[in-house]
Design a protein around this motif. Structure first.
Motif, PDB file in Angstrom:
ATOM      1  N   PRO A 165       4.555   6.379   4.639  1.00 31.61           N
ATOM      2  CA  PRO A 165       5.356   5.531   5.175  1.00 31.61           C
ATOM      3  C   PRO A 165       6.652   5.110   4.367  1.00 31.61           C
ATOM      4  O   PRO A 165       7.460   4.422   5.163  1.00 31.61           O
ATOM      5  N   HIS A 166       6.885   5.612   3.065  1.00 31.35           N
ATOM      6  CA  HIS A 166       7.830   5.243   2.312  1.00 31.35           C
ATOM      7  C   HIS A 166       8.549   6.800   1.804  1.00 31.35           C
ATOM      8  O   HIS A 166       8.382   7.025   0.492  1.00 31.35           O
ATOM      9  N   MET A 207      10.289   7.494  -1.630  1.00 32.86           N
ATOM     10  CA  MET A 207       9.582   7.522  -2.691  1.00 32.86           C
ATOM     11  C   MET A 207       9.103   8.985  -3.026  1.00 32.86           C
ATOM     12  O   MET A 207       8.461   9.621  -2.135  1.00 32.86           O
ATOM     13  N   CYS A 218       5.636   9.422  -0.606  1.00 32.82           N
ATOM     14  CA  CYS A 218       4.606   8.451   0.198  1.00 32.82           C
ATOM     15  C   CYS A 218       4.972   8.561   1.622  1.00 32.82           C
ATOM     16  O   CYS A 218       6.088   8.288   2.071  1.00 32.82           O
ATOM     17  N   ALA A 258       0.732  -1.230  -0.073  1.00 33.58           N
ATOM     18  CA  ALA A 258      -0.033  -0.023  -0.016  1.00 33.58           C
ATOM     19  C   ALA A 258       0.722   1.180   0.047  1.00 33.58           C
ATOM     20  O   ALA A 258       1.891   1.369   0.915  1.00 33.58           O
ATOM     21  N   HIS A 259       0.258   2.350  -0.715  1.00 36.13           N
ATOM     22  CA  HIS A 259       1.243   3.543  -0.684  1.00 36.13           C
ATOM     23  C   HIS A 259       0.255   4.828  -0.916  1.00 36.13           C
ATOM     24  O   HIS A 259      -1.078   4.407  -0.890  1.00 36.13           O
TER      25      HIS A 259
HETATM   26 CU   LIG Z   1       4.786   3.705  -0.121  1.00 39.08          CU
END
Ligand SMILES: [Cu+2]
Length: 120
Positions: free
Chosen positions: A109-110, A113, A107, A66-67
């Protein structure tokens, strides 16, 4: 006469605010925009996309993870709608841009990105 003028001003002010264009509007349930960004393999497929004021961009998550799309720079910085919902595989997210500028996003949680929407 003076009171009437004051009353007219009080009515006119909220109306003028209503015309102010939001930098970002989340488009729910609409058709996917022609400006498409695919999310796959932990990356935004089109890291930089150019559109015109009033255009929309649609992100589609094609990854198993998920993103989301979280604006952190430009006119959307600090906007209450800046942090998009998490998208599972196959889900889309469409945003309409109401003001020119460079909208940097990540993103949530990331944060490695990264992407950018340039609105002209
Ligand atoms: Cu992500």
């Amino acid at each position: 006469m003076r009171n009437a003028l004051l009353a007219a001003l009080c009515v006119a002010l909220p109306v003028s605010f209503a015309y102010a264009q939001e930098p970002i509007e989340i488009v729910e349930g609409g058709a996917a925009s022609a400006n498409a960004v695919s999310i796959d393999k932990m990356a935004f497929g089109t890291p930089e996309i150019k559109v015109k004021v009033g255009d929309s961009v649609t992100w589609t998550n094609n990854d198993e993870i998920a993103h989301n799309v979280h604006f952190r720079g430009g006119p959307a910085k600090g906007n209450p709608k800046a942090q998009g919902k998490m998208l599972n595989k196959g889900e889309t997210y469409t945003v309409k841009f109401g003001a020119a500028g460079e909208y940097g996003y990540i993103c949530t949680p990331h944060p490695m990105m990264k992407g950018k929407v340039i609105v002209e």
